[in-house]
Design a protein around this motif. Structure first.
Motif, PDB file in Angstrom:
ATOM      1  N   ASP A 108       0.789  -1.231   0.000  1.00 42.52           N
ATOM      2  CA  ASP A 108       0.000   0.000   0.000  1.00 42.52           C
ATOM      3  C   ASP A 108       0.821   1.282   0.000  1.00 42.52           C
ATOM      4  OD1 ASP A 108      -2.259  -1.549   0.002  1.00 42.52           O
ATOM      5  OD2 ASP A 108      -2.624  -1.386   2.156  1.00 42.52           O
ATOM      6  N   GLN A 109       2.128   1.173  -0.236  1.00 44.22           N
ATOM      7  CA  GLN A 109       2.956   2.371  -0.187  1.00 44.22           C
ATOM      8  C   GLN A 109       2.586   3.383  -1.257  1.00 44.22           C
ATOM      9  OE1 GLN A 109       7.112   1.909  -1.515  1.00 44.22           O
ATOM     10  NE2 GLN A 109       6.634  -0.235  -1.894  1.00 44.22           N
ATOM     11  N   GLY A 110       2.018   2.933  -2.349  1.00 48.95           N
ATOM     12  CA  GLY A 110       1.613   3.852  -3.398  1.00 48.95           C
ATOM     13  C   GLY A 110       0.473   4.766  -3.010  1.00 48.95           C
ATOM     14  N   GLU A 111      -0.207   4.464  -1.926  1.00 47.06           N
ATOM     15  CA  GLU A 111      -1.314   5.304  -1.471  1.00 47.06           C
ATOM     16  C   GLU A 111      -0.840   6.490  -0.631  1.00 47.06           C
ATOM     17  OE1 GLU A 111      -4.781   3.193  -0.096  1.00 47.06           O
ATOM     18  OE2 GLU A 111      -4.038   1.339  -0.966  1.00 47.06           O
ATOM     19  N   LEU A 112       0.458   6.500  -0.320  1.00 50.28           N
ATOM     20  CA  LEU A 112       1.023   7.615   0.437  1.00 50.28           C
ATOM     21  C   LEU A 112       1.618   8.626  -0.525  1.00 50.28           C
ATOM     22  CD1 LEU A 112       1.873   8.965   3.089  1.00 50.28           C
ATOM     23  CD2 LEU A 112       3.923   7.531   3.069  1.00 50.28           C
ATOM     24  N   SER A 113       1.133   9.858  -0.452  1.00 54.20           N
ATOM     25  CA  SER A 113       1.638  10.912  -1.319  1.00 54.20           C
ATOM     26  C   SER A 113       3.010  11.367  -0.828  1.00 54.20           C
ATOM     27  CB  SER A 113       0.666  12.099  -1.325  1.00 54.20           C
ATOM     28  OG  SER A 113       0.754  12.795  -0.086  1.00 54.20           O
ATOM     29  N   ASP A 114       3.599  12.306  -1.544  1.00 55.99           N
ATOM     30  CA  ASP A 114       4.871  12.869  -1.098  1.00 55.99           C
ATOM     31  C   ASP A 114       4.664  14.153  -0.306  1.00 55.99           C
ATOM     32  OD1 ASP A 114       4.059  14.550  -3.098  1.00 55.99           O
ATOM     33  OD2 ASP A 114       5.806  14.249  -4.385  1.00 55.99           O
ATOM     34  N   HIS A 115       3.431  14.409   0.138  1.00 53.64           N
ATOM     35  CA  HIS A 115       3.166  15.576   0.982  1.00 53.64           C
ATOM     36  C   HIS A 115       3.941  15.418   2.281  1.00 53.64           C
ATOM     37  CE1 HIS A 115       1.111  18.526   3.451  1.00 53.64           C
ATOM     38  NE2 HIS A 115       0.455  18.973   2.381  1.00 53.64           N
ATOM     39  N   PRO A 116       4.710  16.411   2.693  1.00 53.26           N
ATOM     40  CA  PRO A 116       5.592  16.253   3.857  1.00 53.26           C
ATOM     41  C   PRO A 116       4.865  16.032   5.177  1.00 53.26           C
ATOM     42  CG  PRO A 116       5.538  18.541   3.115  1.00 53.26           C
ATOM     43  CD  PRO A 116       4.861  17.736   2.058  1.00 53.26           C
ATOM     44  N   ASP A 117       3.586  16.384   5.249  1.00 54.55           N
ATOM     45  CA  ASP A 117       2.845  16.219   6.497  1.00 54.55           C
ATOM     46  C   ASP A 117       2.000  14.947   6.533  1.00 54.55           C
ATOM     47  OD1 ASP A 117       3.857  18.619   7.496  1.00 54.55           O
ATOM     48  OD2 ASP A 117       2.232  19.788   6.597  1.00 54.55           O
ATOM     49  N   HIS A 118       2.102  14.138   5.494  1.00 52.29           N
ATOM     50  CA  HIS A 118       1.305  12.918   5.442  1.00 52.29           C
ATOM     51  C   HIS A 118       2.175  11.702   5.753  1.00 52.29           C
ATOM     52  CE1 HIS A 118      -1.851  14.910   2.572  1.00 52.29           C
ATOM     53  NE2 HIS A 118      -1.764  15.501   3.749  1.00 52.29           N
ATOM     54  N   SER A 119       1.540  10.676   6.277  1.00 48.24           N
ATOM     55  CA  SER A 119       2.246   9.443   6.616  1.00 48.24           C
ATOM     56  C   SER A 119       1.301   8.265   6.447  1.00 48.24           C
ATOM     57  CB  SER A 119       2.775   9.497   8.061  1.00 48.24           C
ATOM     58  OG  SER A 119       1.700   9.685   8.968  1.00 48.24           O
ATOM     59  N   LEU A 120       1.871   7.077   6.531  1.00 47.59           N
ATOM     60  CA  LEU A 120       1.095   5.844   6.514  1.00 47.59           C
ATOM     61  C   LEU A 120       1.085   5.320   7.952  1.00 47.59           C
ATOM     62  CD1 LEU A 120      -0.342   3.962   4.446  1.00 47.59           C
ATOM     63  CD2 LEU A 120       1.746   2.596   4.430  1.00 47.59           C
ATOM     64  N   TYR A 121      -0.067   5.411   8.594  1.00 49.79           N
ATOM     65  CA  TYR A 121      -0.194   4.973   9.984  1.00 49.79           C
ATOM     66  C   TYR A 121      -0.515   3.481   9.993  1.00 49.79           C
ATOM     67  CZ  TYR A 121      -1.643   4.930  14.895  1.00 49.79           C
ATOM     68  OH  TYR A 121      -1.748   4.657  16.238  1.00 49.79           O
ATOM     69  N   LEU A 122       0.269   2.722  10.754  1.00 47.27           N
ATOM     70  CA  LEU A 122       0.127   1.263  10.811  1.00 47.27           C
ATOM     71  C   LEU A 122      -0.439   0.848  12.156  1.00 47.27           C
ATOM     72  CD1 LEU A 122       3.583   0.811   9.224  1.00 47.27           C
ATOM     73  CD2 LEU A 122       1.511  -0.068   8.170  1.00 47.27           C
TER      74      LEU A 122
END
Length: 350
Positions: free
Chosen positions: A112-126
């Motif tokens: 699912d890494q493709g669902e994370l944008s390169d916006h600096p304030d966004h992350s993938l929470y697990l």
């Protein structure tokens, strides 16, 4: 990098779930088995599932970040894996080996890494999760268990802009007691805190501050986050936090900030503080900044404090202070691969 799924500009926190789920089962006869990555799906549970009735549920929270080179890395997941084992042991659940925990994390992040944008304030929470699955209402530990890893894309916990929060001192309830479960991450710790959190919101505050259960005077945590106090200013400022007494969760972000603050030249300490000391320290100017930290909130400054009929006070000038800002930026830069990682905290997908 463009997202594979259309997501809102700000994903918020908690409901922008990704497309996959990792699942694995446990039985005394087979041990851990049937680990697999699946499309995100709802669970089918019998109404008498033990975990639903007796709270045999533990979980973790951690984040993966887009790196400067476009790759993705998880921040200190091995620490979460070790804490997950401690939580399991405390609730009489089987301890999940760390390599199996990491296998689930890696598969979800890879898928699912493709669902994370390169916006600096966004992350993938697990969110790794384990619960007892026996269909039996005898008051005993489950024998069978299920382990899951799910994820969602996350923005800021308190919104997109980092602003100081206001907090309410809670004197009517306690989050944890000595020799209880305050130092592990189990589901039963959280629902009892909702009433106090609602009271804080009704008082015009965003968060509640917990005190010790015996004297109701020693500061422990803010909501589900660790609290830090800054004394002084500039390079000579001291950065301190409440010591781990057995009632506080040993936060991974907490540990990271103690190390980062020392690396930046600050004096660091773990020492208790009372509400009266907090109030007096802000009044005299000794305590110049206060902030909370956690996986979800990163670093969040505390601007104002309300203490019922004992009065309110402001921390510093009510805005984010320079030490808080510097520490936050140092942590975020490290998480995103923009700063050196001398301790190997970033777990890169292979």
């Amino acid at each position: 990098m463009t997202s594979l799924l259309e997501k809102p500009a700000s994903p918020g926190h908690g409901d922008a779930f990704t497309r996959h789920l990792y699942t694995m089962r446990y039985s005394p006869e087979r041990g851990w088995y049937d680990g697999s990555l699946r499309p995100m799906e709802s669970l089918s549970l019998h109404p008498a599932t033990i975990g639903l009735h007796y709270g045999q549920v533990i979980f973790e929270g951690m984040k993966a970040f887009r790196q400067a080179d476009g790759s993705i890395a998880v921040f200190r997941p091995w620490e979460n894996a070790r804490r997950f084992r401690r939580s399991a042991a405390r609730l009489a659940m089987p301890e999940l080996p760390e390599h199996l925990y990491m296998a689930g994390v890696d598969q979800v992040v890879a898928a699912d890494q493709g669902e994370l944008s390169d916006h600096p304030d966004h992350s993938l929470y697990l969110r790794p999760l384990m619960f007892g699955t026996d269909v039996n209402l005898m008051l005993r530990p489950s024998e069978d268990y299920r382990f899951l890893v799910l994820a969602f894309t996350a923005g800021g916990f308190f919104g997109d802009e980092v602003r100081p929060v206001s907090v309410l001192i809670c004197r009517s309830q306690s989050r944890a007691m000595p020799d209880g479960t305050g130092d592990v991450k189990c589901a039963a710790n959280y629902a009892p805190s909702f009433v106090a959190q609602r009271q804080a919101q009704e008082a015009g505050c965003q968060q509640v501050v917990w005190l010790d259960s015996a004297e109701r005077r020693w500061v422990e945590e803010m909501g589900g986050m660790n609290l830090f106090f800054v004394r002084g200013s500039g390079p000579d400022a001291e950065v301190s936090t409440t010591p781990l007494t057995g009632t506080l969760l040993p936060g991974v972000t907490r540990d990271s900030l103690l190390r980062l603050a020392a690396r930046l030249g600050h004096r660091v300490s773990e020492r208790p503080v009372t509400v009266d000391e907090w109030r007096a320290g802000c009044g005299s100017g000794e305590i110049t900044e206060v902030f909370a930290c956690g996986t979800a909130a990163v670093l969040t400054p505390v601007g104002t404090v309300r203490d019922g009929d004992r009065g309110d006070w402001t921390v510093g000038d009510g805005e984010m202070g320079p030490v808080t800002r510097t520490l936050r930026q140092a942590l975020v830069d490290l998480q995103h691969g923009r700063a050196a990682d001398p301790d190997g905290w970033l777990h890169h997908l292979r």
